[in-house]
Write an enzyme that holds these catalytic residues in place. Sequence first.
Site, PDB file in Angstrom:
ATOM      1  N   HIS A  16       0.685  -1.206   0.055  1.00  0.00           N
ATOM      2  CA  HIS A  16      -0.070   0.114  -0.051  1.00  0.00           C
ATOM      3  C   HIS A  16       1.039   1.326  -0.012  1.00  0.00           C
ATOM      4  CE1 HIS A  16      -3.246   2.566   0.446  1.00  0.00           C
ATOM      5  NE2 HIS A  16      -3.692   2.135   1.767  1.00  0.00           N
ATOM      6  N   HIS A  22      -2.597  -2.224  -9.834  1.00  0.00           N
ATOM      7  CA  HIS A  22      -3.617  -1.616  -8.823  1.00  0.00           C
ATOM      8  C   HIS A  22      -4.953  -2.490  -8.911  1.00  0.00           C
ATOM      9  CE1 HIS A  22      -6.083   1.711  -7.042  1.00  0.00           C
ATOM     10  NE2 HIS A  22      -5.066   2.003  -6.795  1.00  0.00           N
ATOM     11  N   ASP A  38       2.649   5.463  -6.842  1.00  0.00           N
ATOM     12  CA  ASP A  38       3.916   5.165  -6.296  1.00  0.00           C
ATOM     13  C   ASP A  38       5.202   4.966  -7.405  1.00  0.00           C
ATOM     14  OD1 ASP A  38       1.811   3.474  -4.165  1.00  0.00           O
ATOM     15  OD2 ASP A  38       2.855   5.234  -3.542  1.00  0.00           O
TER      16      ASP A  38
HETATM   17  C1  SDX Z   1      -1.569   2.109  -3.292  1.00  0.00           C
HETATM   18  O1  SDX Z   1      -6.498   1.056  -3.525  1.00  0.00           O
HETATM   19  C2  SDX Z   1      -5.679   1.987  -3.558  1.00  0.00           C
HETATM   20  O2  SDX Z   1      -6.540   3.192  -3.944  1.00  0.00           O
HETATM   21  C3  SDX Z   1      -4.471   2.268  -3.184  1.00  0.00           C
HETATM   22  C4  SDX Z   1      -3.770   3.303  -3.436  1.00  0.00           C
HETATM   23  C5  SDX Z   1      -4.140   4.642  -2.879  1.00  0.00           C
HETATM   24  O3  SDX Z   1      -4.264   5.656  -3.047  1.00  0.00           O
HETATM   25  O4  SDX Z   1      -4.767   4.352  -1.741  1.00  0.00           O
HETATM   26  O5  SDX Z   1      -3.874   3.604  -5.031  1.00  0.00           O
HETATM   27  C6  SDX Z   1      -2.105   3.372  -3.142  1.00  0.00           C
HETATM   28  O6  SDX Z   1      -1.609   1.363  -2.414  1.00  0.00           O
HETATM   29  C7  SDX Z   1      -1.009   1.943  -4.723  1.00  0.00           C
HETATM   30  C8  SDX Z   1      -0.487   0.546  -4.841  1.00  0.00           C
HETATM   31  C9  SDX Z   1       0.957   0.464  -4.401  1.00  0.00           C
HETATM   32  N1  SDX Z   1       1.424  -1.026  -4.317  1.00  0.00           N
HETATM   33  C10 SDX Z   1       2.362  -1.294  -5.085  1.00  0.00           C
HETATM   34  O7  SDX Z   1       2.954  -0.701  -6.055  1.00  0.00           O
HETATM   35  C11 SDX Z   1       2.975  -2.793  -4.727  1.00  0.00           C
HETATM   36  C12 SDX Z   1       2.858  -3.575  -6.176  1.00  0.00           C
HETATM   37  N2  SDX Z   1       1.460  -3.852  -6.528  1.00  0.00           N
HETATM   38  C13 SDX Z   1       1.080  -4.936  -6.127  1.00  0.00           C
HETATM   39  O8  SDX Z   1       1.225  -5.694  -4.906  1.00  0.00           O
HETATM   40  C14 SDX Z   1      -0.545  -5.197  -6.626  1.00  0.00           C
HETATM   41  O9  SDX Z   1      -0.782  -4.730  -7.789  1.00  0.00           O
HETATM   42  C15 SDX Z   1      -1.615  -4.478  -5.480  1.00  0.00           C
HETATM   43  C16 SDX Z   1      -1.464  -4.839  -4.092  1.00  0.00           C
HETATM   44  C17 SDX Z   1      -1.495  -2.973  -5.741  1.00  0.00           C
HETATM   45  C18 SDX Z   1      -2.921  -4.829  -6.195  1.00  0.00           C
HETATM   46  O10 SDX Z   1      -3.142  -6.089  -5.941  1.00  0.00           O
HETATM   47  P1  SDX Z   1      -4.424  -6.826  -6.262  1.00  0.00           P
HETATM   48  O11 SDX Z   1      -5.413  -6.318  -7.256  1.00  0.00           O
HETATM   49  O12 SDX Z   1      -5.016  -7.838  -5.234  1.00  0.00           O
HETATM   50  O13 SDX Z   1      -3.721  -7.736  -7.436  1.00  0.00           O
HETATM   51  P2  SDX Z   1      -3.448  -9.443  -7.256  1.00  0.00           P
HETATM   52  O14 SDX Z   1      -2.538  -9.258  -6.000  1.00  0.00           O
HETATM   53  O15 SDX Z   1      -4.718 -10.275  -7.252  1.00  0.00           O
HETATM   54  O16 SDX Z   1      -2.541  -9.610  -8.574  1.00  0.00           O
HETATM   55  C19 SDX Z   1      -3.251 -10.093  -9.624  1.00  0.00           C
HETATM   56  C20 SDX Z   1      -2.177 -10.663 -10.606  1.00  0.00           C
HETATM   57  C21 SDX Z   1      -1.170 -11.648  -9.560  1.00  0.00           C
HETATM   58  O17 SDX Z   1      -0.686 -12.627 -10.719  1.00  0.00           O
HETATM   59  P3  SDX Z   1      -1.401 -14.250 -10.931  1.00  0.00           P
HETATM   60  O18 SDX Z   1      -1.417 -14.737  -9.533  1.00  0.00           O
HETATM   61  O19 SDX Z   1      -2.639 -13.897 -11.545  1.00  0.00           O
HETATM   62  O20 SDX Z   1      -0.425 -14.816 -12.009  1.00  0.00           O
HETATM   63  O21 SDX Z   1      -1.109  -9.733 -11.023  1.00  0.00           O
HETATM   64  C22 SDX Z   1       0.094 -10.102 -10.465  1.00  0.00           C
HETATM   65  C23 SDX Z   1      -0.012 -10.969  -9.270  1.00  0.00           C
HETATM   66  O22 SDX Z   1       0.987 -11.859  -8.760  1.00  0.00           O
HETATM   67  N3  SDX Z   1       0.484  -8.618  -9.870  1.00  0.00           N
HETATM   68  C24 SDX Z   1       1.769  -8.289 -10.040  1.00  0.00           C
HETATM   69  C25 SDX Z   1       1.794  -6.902  -9.488  1.00  0.00           C
HETATM   70  N4  SDX Z   1       0.650  -6.825  -9.088  1.00  0.00           N
HETATM   71  C26 SDX Z   1      -0.202  -7.836  -9.358  1.00  0.00           C
HETATM   72  N5  SDX Z   1       2.946  -8.934 -10.508  1.00  0.00           N
HETATM   73  C27 SDX Z   1       4.075  -8.266 -10.607  1.00  0.00           C
HETATM   74  N6  SDX Z   1       4.129  -7.005 -10.413  1.00  0.00           N
HETATM   75  C28 SDX Z   1       3.364  -6.262  -9.556  1.00  0.00           C
HETATM   76  N7  SDX Z   1       3.158  -5.140  -9.137  1.00  0.00           N
END
Ligand code: SDX
Length: 452
Positions: free
Chosen positions: A275, A315, A371
Amino acid sequence: MSKDTLTITDNRTGEVYEVPIHYPTYPKYAAYIDAAAIRQIQVSDDDFGLLTYDPGYGNTASCKSSVAFVDGDKGILNYRGYGITDLATNCTFLEVAYLLLNGELPTESEMGDWRETVRMHTLLHENFKEMLKGFHYNAHPMGMLVGIVGALGTFYPNSKACFDEEVRCRHIMRIIAKIPTIAAYCYRHTRGLPYVEPDNSLTYSGNFLRMMFKHPGVKYEVDPAIVRALMVLFILHADHEQNCSTSVMRSVGSSLSDPYSSVAGAATALYGVRHGGANEAVIRMLTEIGTKDRIPEFIEGVKSGEKGRLMGFGHRVYKNFDPRATIIKNMASEVFEATGVNPLLEIALELERIALEDEYFISRKLYPNVDFYSGIIYQSIGFPTDMFPVLFAIGRAAGWLSQWQEMLNDPDFRIVRPRQAYIGYDKRDFVPMSERKPSGTEPACQGESSDD
Ligand code: SDX
């Protein structure tokens, strides 16, 4: 003639149920049904009825809200109906905080009153300087902020009167006024620097920069380009619907805990690397990559799972560009005119280019989020990476408090208490210790054995 209802047939019993479909005022796309409506679907009178299972609440509306609106497919973010680009271009952060809290942009006189009131409450009780001494010199400033904000509530015991609007507004304003001071003090503690008292002749962002970076005996001149960039970053981070930390704010607040404890809880959620901790992780990731020629190898490591996730990408809602990332990326050049170009920008731009052409990211609709570029700007201004989630919290405090206030005014308000899908044992007979046998599975968390 179509009807705004769902007709559900329970094939276990042949029973047919009609469930109303509700539409929020806007937008039409987020129509919903009341989850309670499917509890009536039972196989017998003593059956509990149906629940919905939704880990991470990916498809659950936890509340009705008019504070922010995100269209993840179109890359839209509005605060109270105003587009984020319009607000970032034309407003100050306090102006946007006023909008989030009150629902309308302030008139000139309303803005003057609001700005002066906030300015009068930027000071922290001297006891907090003593409290900060309790933290280790290398304590993470976000962990310190969580502790200090929570402790601040003990100075205002009447702040638990959450339904008293006058009391509630006074503490909302206090938190918005004091959180930059707390953030700066946490940073100064880690550097062994004397605390710089707020200078209320400066803007919200200018005052924060001075409390952060003024050196003893040296006059601190705020750079207008840096002040503007920080203000835009605070605006972009101010609210974002029911994200993880805002959901915690609402959840803690729903027990009628005081707003300081609720903000501390929300900040704890924001601290997490998935997050608000992502901006710090992006810088560490870009630094680890080091040079553009090592990007393809790193990308393969992400895809194989060996390198974890591409931080700053992906996201839960945006399946297109995060509009905030676009604004920040475009703002970088203005900042670099004042600070010099951050060498990590070149790596970030190339990493984005390669990732956006790669099927792994395209198929999962992973784009840069807020981010991905924010950390590069923060670092160029001079903030250490461990201050990045703290900067996120300064902006988001306005959103947390706006959502908390909206929850308290919501006629549907009730304490948060989700259900579960129980997958554990059915009732078991008790076994005295003398008769117990090893379970055959590794215990999840075991005390240290005597020969450790
Ligand atoms: C913020 O919610 C908000 O509004 C948050 C925010 C705010 O203003 O409050 O926008 C701020 O938190 C932005 C996000 C910052 N976090 C990151 O950048 C960390 C990296 N991102 C991820 O961890 C992820 O994308 C999330 C947590 C942001 C979202 O996760 P989801 O929606 O639960 O997606 P998921 O974990 O179900 O992933 C779906 C697929 C998976 O692959 P498969 O299992 O289908 O093979 O996408 C992959 C994940 O492994 N995946 C990624 C990835 N993000 C998701 N693979 C590589 N790199 C990534 N960043």
